[in-house]
Scaffold this motif. Structure first.
Motif, short mmCIF file in Angstrom:
data_model
loop_
_atom_site.label_atom_id
_atom_site.label_comp_id
_atom_site.label_asym_id
_atom_site.label_seq_id
_atom_site.Cartn_x
_atom_site.Cartn_y
_atom_site.Cartn_z
N THR A 104 0.83 -1.20 0.00
CA THR A 104 0.00 0.00 0.00
C THR A 104 0.87 1.25 0.00
OG1 THR A 104 -1.80 -1.14 1.14
CG2 THR A 104 -1.77 1.26 1.27
N LEU A 105 1.93 1.26 0.81
CA LEU A 105 2.83 2.41 0.85
C LEU A 105 3.58 2.58 -0.46
CD1 LEU A 105 4.33 1.97 4.44
CD2 LEU A 105 2.74 3.75 3.69
N ALA A 106 4.10 1.49 -0.99
CA ALA A 106 4.88 1.58 -2.23
C ALA A 106 4.04 2.02 -3.41
CB ALA A 106 5.53 0.22 -2.52
N MET A 107 2.80 1.55 -3.48
CA MET A 107 1.96 1.86 -4.63
C MET A 107 1.44 3.29 -4.60
SD MET A 107 2.19 -0.60 -6.67
CE MET A 107 0.91 -0.06 -7.84
N ARG A 108 1.46 3.94 -3.44
CA ARG A 108 1.06 5.35 -3.40
C ARG A 108 1.99 6.19 -4.27
NH1 ARG A 108 0.14 6.07 3.13
NH2 ARG A 108 -1.87 4.95 3.28
N THR A 109 3.29 5.94 -4.14
CA THR A 109 4.25 6.70 -4.96
C THR A 109 4.15 6.30 -6.42
OG1 THR A 109 5.75 6.80 -3.05
CG2 THR A 109 6.70 7.26 -5.22
N VAL A 110 3.97 5.02 -6.69
CA VAL A 110 3.80 4.58 -8.07
C VAL A 110 2.61 5.26 -8.72
CG1 VAL A 110 3.20 2.59 -9.52
CG2 VAL A 110 4.94 2.35 -7.74
N ARG A 111 1.50 5.31 -8.00
CA ARG A 111 0.28 5.93 -8.56
C ARG A 111 0.46 7.44 -8.73
NH1 ARG A 111 -2.42 2.13 -4.67
NH2 ARG A 111 -3.11 0.36 -5.92
N LEU A 112 1.21 8.07 -7.81
CA LEU A 112 1.47 9.50 -7.94
C LEU A 112 2.27 9.77 -9.22
CD1 LEU A 112 1.57 12.42 -6.89
CD2 LEU A 112 3.60 11.78 -5.56
N ILE A 113 3.29 8.97 -9.46
CA ILE A 113 4.10 9.14 -10.66
C ILE A 113 3.26 8.91 -11.91
CG2 ILE A 113 6.04 8.17 -11.97
CD1 ILE A 113 7.36 7.57 -9.23
N LEU A 114 2.47 7.84 -11.92
CA LEU A 114 1.67 7.53 -13.10
C LEU A 114 0.56 8.54 -13.32
CD1 LEU A 114 1.40 3.63 -12.82
CD2 LEU A 114 2.87 4.97 -14.33
N ALA A 115 0.11 9.21 -12.25
CA ALA A 115 -0.95 10.22 -12.40
C ALA A 115 -0.48 11.42 -13.23
CB ALA A 115 -1.41 10.70 -11.03
N THR A 116 0.84 11.63 -13.29
CA THR A 116 1.34 12.74 -14.11
C THR A 116 1.47 12.36 -15.58
OG1 THR A 116 3.71 12.21 -13.91
CG2 THR A 116 2.70 13.47 -12.11
N ASP A 117 1.24 11.10 -15.89
CA ASP A 117 1.42 10.61 -17.26
C ASP A 117 0.11 10.67 -18.05
OD1 ASP A 117 2.84 9.54 -19.43
OD2 ASP A 117 2.25 7.49 -18.90
N THR A 118 -0.59 11.77 -17.92
CA THR A 118 -1.80 12.04 -18.71
C THR A 118 -1.74 13.51 -19.11
OG1 THR A 118 -3.11 12.71 -16.78
CG2 THR A 118 -3.15 10.36 -17.37
N THR A 119 -2.54 13.91 -20.06
CA THR A 119 -2.54 15.31 -20.47
C THR A 119 -2.88 16.22 -19.30
OG1 THR A 119 -3.18 14.68 -22.72
CG2 THR A 119 -3.56 16.97 -22.06
N LEU A 120 -3.92 15.83 -18.54
CA LEU A 120 -4.33 16.64 -17.39
C LEU A 120 -3.26 16.59 -16.30
CD1 LEU A 120 -6.41 18.35 -15.92
CD2 LEU A 120 -7.50 16.23 -15.14
N GLY A 121 -2.74 15.39 -16.02
CA GLY A 121 -1.75 15.26 -14.96
C GLY A 121 -0.46 16.00 -15.28
N ALA A 122 -0.03 15.92 -16.54
CA ALA A 122 1.19 16.63 -16.94
C ALA A 122 1.00 18.14 -16.84
CB ALA A 122 1.57 16.23 -18.36
N ALA A 123 -0.17 18.62 -17.28
CA ALA A 123 -0.45 20.06 -17.22
C ALA A 123 -0.50 20.54 -15.77
CB ALA A 123 -1.75 20.37 -17.93
N ALA A 124 -1.15 19.75 -14.92
CA ALA A 124 -1.25 20.13 -13.50
C ALA A 124 0.11 20.17 -12.84
CB ALA A 124 -2.17 19.15 -12.77
N THR A 125 0.95 19.18 -13.16
CA THR A 125 2.30 19.15 -12.59
C THR A 125 3.09 20.38 -13.02
OG1 THR A 125 2.26 16.73 -12.64
CG2 THR A 125 4.41 17.78 -12.38
N THR A 126 2.99 20.73 -14.29
CA THR A 126 3.73 21.87 -14.83
C THR A 126 3.28 23.19 -14.20
OG1 THR A 126 4.05 20.71 -16.92
CG2 THR A 126 4.35 23.10 -16.94
#
Length: 412
Positions: free
Chosen positions: A375-397
């Protein structure tokens, strides 16, 4: 009781060491021919993992381990950066943290020493059989061996766990990782100051991330005993891990080696707008240390781990709860598994329970442990993968410059 352990990684060797020390008849088999020829760079052991290890090995082994380990309490607070190297925030105060970092090779060598002649290298297991009777382990180039209990400690691609589960016990987590090591003295003064004696994580848009871990088993030694020191790392070193979402392009990088792989990594980060100074830790890495690997993960649900009835064949560690390295707890969990199994088997030899009951109780606890760290490890994995979308990339930027400005105000 005769126990056969399949796999000589951290969990398998820890179990073998504990069984031998408690007087069990044990044999540990591993396909490697040299325990020092192992992947990975450093392992974090929290107090729970260290306590478990003390149950498995002799006190002098723990002394040598601590003399070869880097103390988390001597590090600065962890940092979080954006792709430009701007500070976004800091982690908790580590001054009271009892955790340690140690070279994987060092830990594996110490454990192998404890297992002694009961460790059999260069032995590849081809099959496991005998769920209803005495289990038997078959090899590609040697006669089969029988046991009262067989334990699979053979990692993410475990033959033993697949035999028990009837299929794979984990799946790709969606990230390809790349690791390497860089001497702190090889970096420019500016990067040495920015990175500091701490670990940190930078996340950018489109699923690109860079973890930089700080390891210094000499200057930050847990136990100041140079004569006992056997660490592979002999000075301040950054052990880094680059991460990208799994795709045809990133998967192809796994075929590269050394200088070519390092250059390809740098090119991919540059294409995504990372500041050049943030990539210095990769650019100045020892090219022979750079390697690629896939993140695999088991289910975070405890009920889906070890999905088989308890019997005279079981498994532990990544064979059951394969965990991405994003929590830094996978090896520690395998050691805790080994200590728990040893404790339950001790009740069998005392006549207080049966082997099946002991294994059943062990697997119940292992499911809880595995679920916790996954559960702890996958939180970071999901956070990283959440930026791999048009919306996620724009929000990160858009968001990271505001976070950096807020961090500057907090740390004035």
């Amino acid at each position: 009781m005769r126990v056969v352990v399949v796999g000589g990684g951290i969990g398998g060797l820890a179990l073998g060491a504990g069984l031998r020390r408690r007087g069990f008849e044990v044999a540990v088999f591993d396909r490697d021919t040299d325990v020092a020829a192992t992947g990975g760079y450093h392992i974090t052991l929290d107090e729970r993992a260290q306590s478990a290890l003390r149950e498995l090995v002799a006190p002098q082994i723990m002394q040598r381990l601590l003399a070869s380990a880097s103390a988390l309490r001597l590090r600065d607070r962890d940092a979080f950066w954006d792709r430009r190297g701007r500070l976004l925030g800091r982690g908790p105060d580590l001054s009271g943290d009892s955790g340690i970092d140690v070279d994987r090779i060092t830990l594996r060598t110490l454990l192998a020493e404890e297992v002694g002649d009961d460790l059999h290298l260069g032995r590849t297991v081809s099959d496991v059989e005998g769920d209803d009777g005495a289990p038997r382990v078959r090899f590609t180039d040697a006669a089969p061996v029988s046991a009262d209990l067989v334990v699979g400690a053979d990692g993410t691609h475990s033959l033993v766990a697949q035999h028990l589960a009837g299929g794979r016990t984990n799946r790709p987590a969606g990230i390809i990782g790349f690791s390497g090591r860089t001497l702190r003295t090889d970096l420019s003064p500016g990067e040495r100051q920015r990175l500091g004696p701490r670990s940190g994580l930078a996340i950018g848009p489109w699923g690109a991330a860079l973890y930089v871990g700080f390891l210094d088993p000499v200057g930050n030694a847990v136990l100041d005993a140079p004569k006992l020191r056997m660490s592979v790392t002999t000075g301040p070193t950054y052990i880094w891990g680059a991460m990208f979402p799994e795709s045809r392009a990133t998967d192809s990088l796994r075929e590269l080696r050394d200088v070519e792989l390092r250059a390809a990594l740098l090119g991919r980060f540059r294409q995504q707008g990372w500041a050049e100074h943030t990539l210095e830790v990769i650019a100045r890495a020892d090219p022979h240390s750079v390697a690629a690997y896939r993140f695999n993960a088991a289910s975070t649900r405890a009920t889906e781990l070890a999905p088989w009835p308890a019997g005279r064949i079981t498994a532990l560690g990544d064979a059951v709860h394969a965990t991405p390295p994003t929590a830094g707890m996978g090896a520690g969990a395998a050691i805790r598994d080994a200590a728990a199994l040893l404790s339950h088997l001790g009740r069998v030899t005392d006549g207080d329970t049966t082997t099946a009951e002991a294994v059943n109780q062990f697997e119940a606890g292992m499911r809880r442990r595995g679920s916790e760290i996954l559960t702890l490890a996958m939180r970071t994995v999901r956070l990283i993968l959440a930026t791999d979308t048009t919306l996620g990339a724009a929000a990160t930027t858009v968001i990271t410059p505001f976070l950096a400005a807020a961090a500057r105000l907090r740390h004035r």
